[in-house]
Structure formats: C-alpha cells, structure tokens
Design a protein around this motif. Structure first.
Motif, short mmCIF file in Angstrom:
data_model
loop_
_atom_site.label_atom_id
_atom_site.label_comp_id
_atom_site.label_asym_id
_atom_site.label_seq_id
_atom_site.Cartn_x
_atom_site.Cartn_y
_atom_site.Cartn_z
N ILE A 39 0.84 -1.20 0.00
CA ILE A 39 0.00 0.00 0.00
C ILE A 39 0.88 1.25 0.00
N ILE A 40 1.94 1.22 0.83
CA ILE A 40 2.85 2.38 0.88
C ILE A 40 3.36 2.69 -0.52
N GLY A 41 3.76 1.62 -1.22
CA GLY A 41 4.31 1.82 -2.56
C GLY A 41 3.33 2.41 -3.55
N THR A 42 2.02 2.27 -3.27
CA THR A 42 1.07 2.87 -4.21
C THR A 42 0.76 4.31 -3.83
N ILE A 43 1.08 4.70 -2.59
CA ILE A 43 0.81 6.09 -2.19
C ILE A 43 2.01 6.96 -2.51
N VAL A 44 3.20 6.51 -2.07
CA VAL A 44 4.41 7.24 -2.43
C VAL A 44 4.74 6.89 -3.87
N GLU A 45 4.88 7.90 -4.69
CA GLU A 45 5.14 7.60 -6.10
C GLU A 45 6.54 7.01 -6.25
N GLN A 46 6.61 5.90 -6.97
CA GLN A 46 7.86 5.16 -7.03
C GLN A 46 8.80 5.73 -8.09
N GLN A 47 10.07 5.76 -7.77
CA GLN A 47 11.12 6.22 -8.70
C GLN A 47 10.77 7.57 -9.32
N ALA A 48 10.14 8.41 -8.50
CA ALA A 48 9.74 9.72 -9.04
C ALA A 48 10.80 10.75 -8.68
N GLU A 49 10.66 11.92 -9.27
CA GLU A 49 11.57 13.00 -8.87
C GLU A 49 11.25 13.40 -7.44
N PRO A 50 12.27 13.73 -6.64
CA PRO A 50 12.04 14.07 -5.22
C PRO A 50 10.95 15.13 -5.04
N ALA A 51 10.90 16.11 -5.93
CA ALA A 51 9.95 17.22 -5.75
C ALA A 51 8.52 16.70 -5.68
N LYS A 52 8.21 15.68 -6.46
CA LYS A 52 6.84 15.16 -6.49
C LYS A 52 6.44 14.61 -5.14
N ASN A 53 7.30 13.74 -4.59
CA ASN A 53 6.95 13.14 -3.31
C ASN A 53 7.04 14.14 -2.16
N LEU A 54 7.92 15.13 -2.30
CA LEU A 54 7.96 16.19 -1.28
C LEU A 54 6.63 16.91 -1.24
N ALA A 55 6.10 17.21 -2.41
CA ALA A 55 4.81 17.90 -2.47
C ALA A 55 3.72 17.03 -1.86
N LEU A 56 3.79 15.72 -2.15
CA LEU A 56 2.81 14.80 -1.60
C LEU A 56 2.89 14.76 -0.08
N LEU A 57 4.12 14.65 0.44
CA LEU A 57 4.29 14.55 1.88
C LEU A 57 3.87 15.85 2.57
N ALA A 58 4.08 16.98 1.88
CA ALA A 58 3.68 18.26 2.46
C ALA A 58 2.17 18.30 2.69
N LYS A 59 1.41 17.59 1.85
CA LYS A 59 -0.04 17.56 2.03
C LYS A 59 -0.41 16.88 3.35
N PHE A 60 0.40 15.89 3.76
CA PHE A 60 0.09 15.15 4.97
C PHE A 60 0.76 15.73 6.21
N PHE A 61 2.05 16.13 6.05
CA PHE A 61 2.82 16.50 7.23
C PHE A 61 3.13 17.98 7.32
N GLY A 62 2.69 18.76 6.34
CA GLY A 62 3.01 20.19 6.36
C GLY A 62 4.34 20.45 5.68
N ASP A 63 4.51 21.69 5.25
CA ASP A 63 5.69 22.03 4.46
C ASP A 63 6.99 21.88 5.24
N SER A 64 6.95 22.22 6.53
CA SER A 64 8.22 22.25 7.27
C SER A 64 8.71 20.84 7.58
N ALA A 65 7.76 19.93 7.87
CA ALA A 65 8.18 18.57 8.26
C ALA A 65 8.48 17.70 7.05
N ALA A 66 7.96 18.11 5.90
CA ALA A 66 8.04 17.24 4.72
C ALA A 66 9.47 16.77 4.40
N PRO A 67 10.48 17.67 4.38
CA PRO A 67 11.82 17.20 4.01
C PRO A 67 12.36 16.13 4.96
#
Ligand code: HEM
Lengths: 368, 485
Positions: free
Chosen positions: B35-63
């Motif tokens: 399931i994790i592998g379908t939510i986090v985009e695989q082999q994607a550019e870092p910016a994409k998943n950073l943007a995704l994580l920012a939706k869940f954890f906020g901009d500051s925690a995302a990195p």
C-alpha cells in the motif's frame, strides 16, 4: 427501444427488488418474496437485452471505422467492457446472475436484501459519478483480446466477491451478541462509510452543473461536503456522518432478529460466503492477475511493473489468499474469516475505483 | 553444539518456515507495505513526493519525513532490500511448507482403499439407506454397479459372509491441485528472476528514416542490440472526424550484416521480435527543429498521379495544367479557434497535419490554401485536379520499448499451470463411495438392505446431489425389475 431504455428499466427493477426484498425481510410473506425474485429476474432480462443491444451498436460503430476487420475480431473489439461505465454495468449484471444462481441453488431468498443494495449502489455510482455513457472509440492499447477476457473474468470474480461480501455482512449481523463487539463496530463502520461516501457524491452531483458533472470524480470529489472550502460545511458533514454511523450501529442490530426469524442459518451464510470466494478466487487470479499481466506484456513488454492498479490487485489477491489459508489450514471460522471477506471486497472496490479516484487525486499536482 | 541440539534447532527453524502462521503474517506484511508503494510515487523525482508529503505532514516537516522515507527505501520500495527479503521469505515459506506437507498428502492419495464395515458406512458424512422387499441381492447389486459405472466410477467389489460391498473412488489426485498452484507461484518467481538476471528493458526513440544498433536503459546506458533497427515511418491514425487515436504504428526494418532481414509494421499489442529482442510501440513524438519532407501526390484531371518529396520552400507543378504551388507553411494540428474562428495550431503532435501552399493558377492572383492530411477533399482544385498531402516525413520519432526477457516463457507456462491447479483445487474433489448390499436375515433370506455412504474432500453439496442421483437411478431400476416380475 434503445439500450439505455432497457438499462433504465433494469435499474428501476433492481431498486424495486431491493425494496421488496427488504419488505420480505420484515414481513416474511412468501408472496412478497416471490415477487422480489420475479422483479430481480425481470431486471436481469432487461439488462441482458440492454447489454446485447449495446454490443450490437458498438459493433456497428467499430465496423464503420474499421470496415476491413473480420466478424470475430469486430465482435470481440465491440464487447461492451471497455470503460468505467460499461464495466460497472457488467459488474451489476454478473452480481445479479450469481445471486440468482445462489438463490435457486440454496433456496435462500433473504440474501437478496444484502446483494441488491450492492447492485443499487453501483448503479447509483454510475449515475452520480458522471462517467460517460457514450459508445467510445477504442484506443490502441485496449485493442487486445487478452484485455477483453481480462476484464470479463476479473469482473465475474469481483461479482462473486460481492456476493461473498453480502453473505459475510449478513453473517456478522447474525452472530453478533452485543453492540459492543469489535466485529459489529467494524461492520457498522464499513457499511456506514459506503453509504456516506455515496450520499456525499450524490450531493456533489446535485450541486454541480451538467458540464462540471463530467469530471465530478477527477476534480469535484466530495468538494461539496468533506472537502468543502467552508469549514462549517466540513464540520456539519462530519457531525452528520458520525450521527449516521451511530444510528446505523444502533439499528443494524435489529436485522439480527429479522434474519433469525427467516430460517436463515449461519451455516448457510458461511457456506455462501466461502463458496463465492472459491469461485471468485480462480476467476480473479486467472482473469485479473494472469491475463492482465499477459496483456501488459503484449502491449508494453512488461508483465509486471508495480503500478498502483497492479499492486492493488495483488493486495486484493493477498487478502483472499489469506482468507483461504486462514480458513483451511489455520482453522479460522466464523467472524474472523467473515471480516476478511469484508476487507477483501473493500480492497476490490479500492482496486477498481480508489486507484483512479483517490491515488490519482493524490498524485495530481496543481489541480489540487 | 551437540548433534541433537543442532537437529532440534534445524527442526525448529524448519517448522517455523513451514508454518501457515508465518504465511499469514507475510501475507499481511506484503499487503500493507505494498500500500505504501502505491501512495508514495515510485522512482519519481524528489519534488513530487515532497509535495505529496507536504499535504500530509506540512511544508516544514516534509523534508525530514522525506529523508526518513528515503532511508527506508519507500521511494523505490519494490526493489528495496527489505521488500525483496519479504518476497524471498514468502517463497521460502511456500517451498518449505509444500515440501513439509506433500508426503502426508501423498499418503492420503495412496491410502489403501478398502471396504468398510456396515456400521462405519452409517457414520459417513453422506449416507443413504433403502430396503427392497422382493429383489435378489444379486440383482440389486447389479443395478447399483450399473448406476455407479454410469457416473464413471471404477467400482471394486468384495464379498464376505452374506454381504457384498461395492466401493469406489474418483479424483484422488485432485488433492494435489494445491501443490500445483504453489508450484506455479514458485515458477513465476523463477521466471522473474531469470528475466531480471539475463534480460533487459530499455527504450529507443527512433526518428523516421534513421537507424540504431543500441537501445538505452533508463539511466542512459547503451545496450547493444547485435543488429541494426531502422524506422521507415511512424504514423498515428485517427477515428474518422475525431481526434481519438485509432492506432499507433511504425514500420521497422531489421538490418544485419548490411542486409535487410525483416520488415514489419508494429502496433500497440503487436510488437516485433528478432533474436529474442522485442520492440514494442510505446510512444511517439515530434522532433524539435526537424526539417522533414512533404510527401505530396498530384493528379491532373483524368491523368496519372505523381508522388513528390518536397522540402520547405520547394515548388511543384501539376503536370499539364499550368497550376503550380510552393510549400509555405505547416501545422501539425490545424483547427479553428472555437471563439474567434481563426486558424490555430491546437497540438504539438501531428493530430491534424496540414500543409500551407501558395498557389499560382493561370489568370488568378496567387493565394494560400491549406491541405489537410486527414481530409483529402481539401486538396480538390477547380477543374478536377487534385493534390493529396500524404505525410510530413522525417519529423516524428517512434518511441520503442525494447526488451529481452528470457524468463517470460516460464511465466506463461506458470500461468497455464496455475490455471490448471486452481481448477483442480477448487472444482474437483476426491470422492469415495461404499455400497453395502445384504439380505436382512442370514442365508439370503428377507428383504435386501442397502447402506450407502460416502465422503468427499470438498464440495459436499455437489457430492450429495451426485449420490442422490446414483441412488435414485439404481433404486428405480430395481423397482422396474420387481414390477416386471
Ligand atoms: C499467494 C500465494 C498463494 C496462493 C495463491 C495459494 C493458493 C492455495 C490454494 C488455492 C489452496 C487451496 C485452498 C483451498 O482448498 O481452499 C492452498 C492451500 C494451502 N496453502 Fe497456499 N497459496 C499461496 C501461498 C501459500 C503459502 C506462502 C503457504 C505457506 C505456508 C501456503 C500453504 C498452504 C497450505 C499448507 C495449504 C493446504 C494444503 C493442503 O490442503 O494440504 N500457501 N493454497
């Protein structure tokens, strides 16, 4: 008459059958039961006609753009299993077919009250999701016989899983001793969330203009309730949902008495729940996984690429494999495996709809 | 360590690896981690998943979260060491478990099959009894024998004292279906490993008219093909009047030692294979700044068509008509703007290519006209002369997926084996039936009593029906005999 006229008749008939099945549950009157079945068969026949007309129309459509193709090729390419709309309709058709077979084989009519709602929800979903109902030209990747059998078998499998879900849902209610049981709470949550999402989508649908409805799922999903711009609406949605879940939790328990008085036995429900998976599992394995992989290989040169759709089919498969092993060798029985059947069907729905709706939404940037 | 301890340790590990509890646990772990592998985009550019994580954890925690996730291998999870380890554990579990259980099942299959005492028959899961008043036991036995044979049982017979027993079984090997399914899963793993170890997957963008003797991996490495592949042309065809593609096609030529050995027009779902390497139609596109050739066919009214290959700015003539034209303009997708009605180019791809031609006709001012490839009527001139725009060639490339997978045949075989195994495991069963035939009183006197019993490894419901059928058919035959007398 046109395909959609027959289809509307069948949709009406299934919804009427749902109501009659529920009345039958309450009144336990045999005549009512027979009319529920009759109504279902009537709906099934109309839907079969609708399906055949649509097939014939899309055959004509295919032949106009590909006049040189042979009869068999054209019939295969024209099979109405080519987009979300057509496959959902086929799902409903298979679900009803499997239900009718079980009803006749096991002489268990009350299962209808648990299976027709799944059909009705799917039909409702078709309407409010605003998926296109036009006969669409077939894009190149879909022009494959593997794809056709892949969809056909996978959806028969899904329908069998749907029947198992209906039986498992009935089973859980029947064996519940108290409202505090975890299983029962889980049951109310799952059924409740199904209904809430559907109602929320219905509200989206009503608040949109005809043009916007076309991309309800892509860009307006739950925008008028849970994902609304206004905090008040979100809060109200949450409160109403919780109240609804609570009410369902309170009243769902009443079903138990009704079912018990209908000479529905838990053994029978368990057997249907298992039998449907025993039919669905081979179909889904063969159609959903293996043929999907073969098709991917012939189209793209990779039989497995871990894309979300494939991965979710695999997850679904694991859940049902878990069901079979837990039941057969682990000796799990009763509620524990019934829960697996419910989880399995949730995974089925997610594989089919959630991957397109939720995951693509998550991965769509900028459009928010 | 003493010998005994070693043995115990081995047995503990073995029984752990053979346990179904482990299988259940691994099923759950694989399902949840997938399931994790379908939510986090695989082999994607870092910016994409950073943007995704920012939706869940906020901009500051995302990195920070991103770094943790990356350490855990979530960004390329299905290839991460721990996911692969779980897959290995899964297959070891499956192999050990099957080896562990197989002997027991094999014994069950080959269990000596013997008649049973009548009181045991009466305890079997499926049972039936009947008495015939006036028939002889031999006649009754015959009818049951016939009925069992008609249901395609191979019937054995034993007689002792005054009783005869018919006993038979069917489908004993169906108990092995499960092992066939498990074996097929292992074969799929083996096929995948062979493919990963000895195969490759690459891509190749080949412009029309060009050739290559390598393909490229996703990180830009070259894979030598061992021969040369050339693209003759690429073409997207469209449904009439629509911009929905009907087919993506390109014609490929295989050249080996300077000779053309194979030519094939490939399509999606219809690739070209040569020496184990397969070329799949997977994408297409326009070459930037390409200078292609305009392939144009001119036909004077009633005359012979003539095909020309022209460059931008070239002029041509329709023979014998005095009409000439100059290639002046090109649009890959010409359409009219919905609001203004002006001509615009609405796509960068050749969705609706049109060539702009400056015409010089006798007795007329020069004028510009558009000829569309998909709409030949736009090339009909006055006087029945015509110009057809066949292609703008050399401007597009075909995008090929190039792969060699020496394991794929094993995957196909495994699919067939799995289908057979699933069928056997779920739809066939090991059924046994015993029929005890005896007279009520000793010495061949009194009514004939039949006790029938049976058991099945699965599908009891269907088995009950079959027994009913066998029983009714035999009883009716006996009664018919009685009536004749
Ligand atoms: C996803 C992979 C798997 C599939 C598709 C699969 C399939 C099956 C099927 C169809 C059955 C028959 C079930 C029934 O009769 O209802 C079965 C039985 C069984 N499976 Fe699996 N299996 C898988 C993985 C495993 C694993 C990892 C183990 C390791 C412990 C295992 C152990 C068993 C055992 C012990 C049986 C019972 C065999 C018997 O009746 O003697 N399976 N499996």
């Amino acid at each position: 008459m046109s395909s959609s006229a027959f289809f509307n008749i069948s949709a009406g008939a299934y919804i009427a059958a749902l109501v009659i099945y529920v009345i039958y549950l309450v009144t336990r009157n045999k005549t009512v039961g027979v009319s529920a079945t009759t109504m279902t068969i009537f709906g099934f026949v109309s839907q079969t006609i609708a399906f055949l007309i649509r097939w014939s129309n899309s055959y004509t459509f295919w032949m106009t753009s590909n006049p040189s193709s042979g009869l068999v090729e054209a019939l295969l390419r024209a099979a109405p299993l080519r987009n979300l709309y057509e496959s959902l309709i086929f799902f409903v058709w298979s679900l009803i077919m499997i239900h009718l077979i079980i009803e006749f084989k096991y002489k268990i009519r009350s299962l209808g009250a648990f299976v027709t709602p799944i059909a009705a929800l799917a039909l409702l979903f078709i309407d409010i999701s605003g998926t296109s109902k036009e006969i669409q030209p077939l894009i190149p990747a879909l022009q494959s016989n593997w794809l056709l059998f892949h969809v056909l078998l996978a959806f028969l499998g899904y329908a069998a899983f749907g029947v198992s879900f209906g039986a498992a849902a009935a089973y859980i209610v029947m064996v519940t001793e108290s409202r505090k049981e975890k299983t029962y709470i889980f049951w109310s949550l799952i059924i409740g969330i199904f209904i809430i999402v559907l109602v929320a989508m219905g509200i989206d649908f009503m608040s949109l203009s005809a043009d916007e409805r076309k991309n309800l799922i892509q860009s307006h999903f739950l925008k008028s309730t849970f994902r609304s711009e206004s905090g008040g609406v979100v809060a109200a949605s949450v409160v109403i949902s919780i109240a609804f879940l609570f009410a369902l939790w309170q009243m769902g328990f009443g079903l138990k008495k009704v079912l018990a008085s209908l000479s529905v036995t838990t053994t029978m429900l368990e057997e249907i729940e298992y039998k449907s998976i025993a039919i669905g599992f081979p179909l889904f394995t063969l159609g959903g996984l293996l043929m999907g992989a073969i098709w991917a290989n012939s189209a793209w040169g990779k039989y497995w690429s871990w894309d979300p759709k494939e991965t979710w089919s695999l997850i679904t498969w694991f859940v049902y494999a878990l069901y079979l092993h837990a039941r057969f060798i682990g000796g799990w029985r009763g509620k524990r495996v019934a829960i697996l059947s419910v989880i399995g069907f949730v995974a089925v729905i997610f594989t089919y709809l959630g991957v397109n709706l939720v995951l693509s939404g998550l991965h769509a940037y900028g459009s928010g | 360590m003493a010998e005994k301890d070693k043995k115990d340790l081995f047995e503990t590990i073995w029984s752990m690896l053979a346990s179904v509890q482990l299988a259940v646990a691994v099923f759950i772990v694989l399902a949840l981690s997938s399931i994790i592998g379908t939510i986090v985009e695989q082999q994607a550019e870092p910016a994409k998943n950073l943007a995704l994580l920012a939706k869940f954890f906020g901009d500051s925690a995302a990195p920070t979260v991103y770094n943790i996730f990356a350490k855990l291998g979530f960004m390329d999870m299905y290839r991460s060491w721990w996911f692969v380890s779980f897959l290995s554990l899964f297959s070891i579990n499956l192999i050990v478990c099957s080896i562990d259980r197989f002997p027991k099942t094999w014994k069950l299959v080959n269990l000596p099959f013997k008649p049973l005492a009548e009181h045991v028959i009466k305890t079997l899961p499926v049972k039936k009894e009947i008495k015939f008043r006036t028939a002889s036991s031999a006649a009754v036995k015959d009818e049951f024998l016939n009925s069992l044979k008609a249901s395609r049982y191979h019937v054995l017979e034993s007689t002792e004292d005054n009783a005869t027993q018919l006993y038979c079984q069917k489908g004993k090997y169906s108990r092995l279906g499960v092992y066939v399914v498990h074996l097929s899963i292992i074969l799929i793993f083996v096929g995948a490993i062979i493919g990963a170890r000895f195969g490759f997957g690459g891509h190749l963008n080949l412009p029309e008219g060009q050739f290559s003797d390598v393909a490229y991996t996703s990180d830009g490495g070259e894979i030598p093909l061992g021969f040369t592949v050339k693209c003759n042309w690429y073409e997207t065809s469209y449904y009439e009047g629509l911009d929905t593609p009907m087919e993506f096609q390109s014609e490929l030529v295989v050249i080996e030692n300077g000779r053309e050995v194979l030519t094939k027009a490939i399509q999606v779902n219809d690739p070209l294979t040569y020496k184990g390497i397969t070329f799949y139609q997977s994408s297409y596109g326009m070459l930037p700044n390409a200078r292609g050739q305009f392939i144009i066919t001119v036909t004077p009214s009633g005359g012979r068509p003539e095909t020309l290959r022209l460059m931008f700015g070239d002029s041509f003539e329709i023979p014998g008509t005095g009409i000439s034209g100059t290639i002046d303009d090109f649009s890959p997708a010409l359409g009219s703007d919905r609001r203004t009605g002006n001509l615009t180019t609405y796509s960068e791809n050749m969705v609706n290519p049109a060539v702009g031609v400056i015409f010089n006709m006798p007795g007329q001012d020069a004028f510009k006209g558009w000829i569309f490839k998909r709409y030949p009527q736009t090339g009909m001139l006055q006087g029945g002369h015509s110009i057809r725009f066949d292609d703008y060639w050399g401007a597009e490339y075909t995008g090929l997926q190039v792969s060699r997978d020496p394991g794929v045949w094993l995957i196909y075989i495994a699919c067939i084996i799995m289908a057979i195994g699933l069928y056997v495991a779920f739809f066939m069963s090991h059924k046994k039936i015993w029929v005890h035939v005896a007279h009520e009183s000793p010495g061949g006197k009194g009514p004939v009593r039949i006790s029938l019993g049976g058991n099945t490894s699965r599908n009891k419901f269907a088995f009950e029906k079959e027994i009913d059928h066998i029983f009714t058919r035999a009883s009716q035959a006996v009664e018919a005999r009685q009536a004749k007398k």
